[in-house]
Design a protein around this motif. Structure first.
Motif: not given
Length: 649
Positions: A317-345
């Motif tokens: 239950g703790l694992l589901t709460l912490y990790i599930g919650g963090a991934f939900v937060l990541f899914a909600l906020r990842a799109g709002a994160l700035a991309e950062g600088k690009r680089f060549a391959t």
């Protein structure tokens, strides 16, 4: 009263954890920065002190063998040596979880004391996240795993500690691993704070990098200690078996390695923002998965202390709460994160991305191989997955990763051209080709061992190539650390490949006076005699081993413990610069003969020597980054003072 004092300290610490969570959450809001949010740091510091008191109380009741405490009665005995009475405090489920929470509380206290100069809203959000993580473990301890529970009446005698855990290696192995696990929880808290406050730039990476480095160093040393303990204590002659419990410690290390490199890119070049955030969540997820596997009772292992399904469900239950919650937060906020600088391959960032993808691939292979047999067994089918699966499949990812690891440090940031490093590439290619040719022609080693030896030679040279064209006195400490850690990987890889390719084994039944050859040694059984220890008796063989005019006596034992009753094999090791002679005494074979198993393992000690070098490299990098951080903050403070002076002039 010692147990009651420890329990009271634990309850008070839990209350302060609630205060830390509430005050940190209040401070994380830009419009609320009042008296409540100011309590977050004092709450964390006092909480750490109370947890130290609680754990000291647990150590005390184990040291004096207080049999009125249920945990002591179940896991200790007065006849044990003091070091094992003390280590018994964490050689069980409840004590190990209290150790986890204690380290977690101390980390929160260190964040409160030393993370003073960052953006306050971010730091308080991180401390709130840390409090949220700790609160679940407090609930787990106090509601289902109380380490201070009393027995009435007290037990007449203790059950004793599992004899396999009565070893100095296992006294140090769990605390070291826990420092690594909990260090990743701090990085996780910083990641959550970055998502909550939308601050996922270089400052986030610089804040969490020392914690990731410290966790990674501890995990490296903890895994190495556990590997060496299994090698000499379990008597099977191997240093890694891909056991689920071994994998439970390896998976966080793989994720932490990827996170460490990704955070370095974010800190130095403001790139890989989303990747770093995701790896921060994954790394702590792996430590939680490892905790669930070891503590839930679904594994049968010397490490798997919990056998109560309710406890396993609590951890799940703790694992589901912490990790599930963090991934939900990541899914909600990842799109709002700035991309950062690009680089060549073709760039250092590109090489780090390739290696992170390969590390993630190895992590996926290990995770699948660990969980699939458990899932299959739950469905009624017993499946065994071992080296025939792990070794070749992980090699698919490890070989390109090591090749890129050899070249990556030579590349420039952002953009580069392979023609610029043509000479080093030709040199490295020649070393690789020559190494493969030599191994194939002169040893006849298998494919994986051949690749391991060749890549070890390649990486050993490539590790130091970044020094080319530099003045030694001007090489930054983090670069020294990186080079030493990469060289340590080469050393460990050489040991692994040598042990795999060149080990020889003899299983014989011998009378006193008989001689057998193993590797470069002649081994002569002189006698088998009874001996006694503080809480065990044993049959001990005296084996005289000689090679090239030099000799030594090995004394392998077959021990029998009384509390609890259990038999173990104690290996005898003769270590030389070029390897180890390994001896195990077996059962009587009749006609005054004894079974004796002997291995000659060339260069096997390089495995653990390389791990020490890796950890030392990490320590150098940690010191260098801490120095750079102090210097950076001093410069910022000086600039801020100048601006203030100009504004008031």
């Amino acid at each position: 009263m010692i147990a009651e004092l420890g329990l009271a300290a634990l309850w008070l610490a839990a209350g302060l954890c609630v205060l830390q969570l509430i005050a940190g959450a209040a401070g994380a809001r830009s419009d609320v920065q009042g008296a409540l949010s100011a309590l977050v740091r004092p709450a964390a510091v006092v909480q750490g002190v109370l947890l130290l008191v609680a754990f000291a109380c647990l150590l005390r009741v184990f040291a004096v063998t207080d049999l009125s405490v249920a945990l002591v009665a179940a896991n200790s005995h007065a006849d044990k040596p003091l070091i094992y009475r003390i280590s018994g405090a964490w050689g069980n489920h409840e004590g190990s979880m209290l150790l986890w929470v204690t380290i977690l509380g101390l980390c929160s206290a260190l964040v409160a004391l030393f993370e003073q100069r960052g953006e306050q809203r971010f730091i308080k959000a991180a401390m709130a996240a840390q409090g949220f993580v700790a609160l679940g473990f407090y609930a787990f301890l106090l509601l289902s795993s109380n380490p201070f529970e009393r027995l009435d009446p007290a037990a007449a005698t203790g059950a004793g500690l599992n004899p396999l855990l009565q070893d100095i290696g296992l006294a140090l192995h769990p605390p070291t691993l826990y420092v690594g696990y909990v260090g990743l929880s701090v990085a996780f808290s910083f990641v959550v704070a970055g998502l909550l406050t939308r601050q996922a730039g270089p400052d986030l990476a610089r804040a969490m990098r020392p914690w990731v480095l410290a966790a990674w160093i501890a995990l490296t040393l903890g895994i190495a200690a556990g590997s060496y303990w299994a090698y000499y204590e379990l008597g099977w002659g191997g240093w890694w078996f891909w056991d689920p419990v071994e994998n439970a410690s390896l998976m966080p290390w793989l994720a932490a390695t990827a996170l460490l490199h990704s955070a370095s890119v974010l800190a130095a070049r403001d790139a890989l923002r989303t990747w770093t955030i995701m790896l921060g969540v994954v790394a702590f997820s792996m430590s939680m998965v490892g905790t669930f596997l070891v503590r839930s009772g679904i594994l049968t292992s010397v490490h798997a202390f919990a056998v109560d399904p309710e406890r396993g469900a609590f951890i799940l239950g703790l694992l589901t709460l912490y990790i599930g919650g963090a991934f939900v937060l990541f899914a909600l906020r990842a799109g709002a994160l700035a991309e950062g600088k690009r680089f060549a391959t073709v760039s250092r960032e590109g090489a780090l991305v390739v290696n992170n993808v390969m590390l993630s691939g190895i992590l996926a292979v290990v995770l699948l191989g660990t969980l699939y047999p458990l899932l299959a067994e739950a469905l009624g089918t017993r499946v065994s997955i071992g080296p025939p699966y792990y070794n070749p499949v992980t090699a698919v990812f490890a070989v390109p990763m090591l090749l890129v690891l050899a070249v990556g440090p030579l590349l420039r940031w952002k953009r580069d051209n392979l023609r610029r490093i043509a000479v080093p590439l030709v040199l490295l290619g020649a070393i690789l080709a020559a190494s493969i040719t030599i191994v194939v022609v002169f040893t006849g080693a298998g494919v994986l061992a051949t690749m391991g030896l060749a890549l070890a030679a390649l990486l050993a040279l490539a590790s130091w190539l970044p020094l080319a064209g530099r003045r030694i006195t001007r090489v930054p400490l983090p670069l020294w650390g990186s080079m030493l850690a990469h060289f340590g990987i080469a050393v460990s890889l050489a040991g692994m490949a040598s042990e795999s390719a060149f080990s020889t084994e003899r299983l014989v039944a011998m009378r006193a006076g008989d001689t057998v050859s193993v590797g470069p040694f002649e081994a002569r059984l002189e006698a088998v005699e009874p001996v006694a220890g503080p809480n065990w008796t044993a049959l001990e063989a005296r084996v005289a081993a000689s090679s090239n005019g030099t000799g030594a006596t090995l004394r392998p034992q077959a021990r029998t413990f009384t509390e609890p009753q259990q038999s173990t094999s104690e290996a005898a090791l003769l270590t030389r610069r070029d390897g180890q002679l390994y001896a195990i005494l077996g059962d009587a074979a009749g006609d005054d003969r004894w079974q004796l198993r002997l291995w000659w393992k060339p260069f096997v000690t390089l495995i653990w020597f390389g791990a020490i070098l890796i950890a030392l490299g990490g320590l150098l990098s940690l010191i260098g980054h801490l120095r750079n951080g102090v210097r950076r903050w001093k410069i910022r403070d000086a600039m801020a003072r100048r601006r203030a002076e100009r504004a008031t002039a």
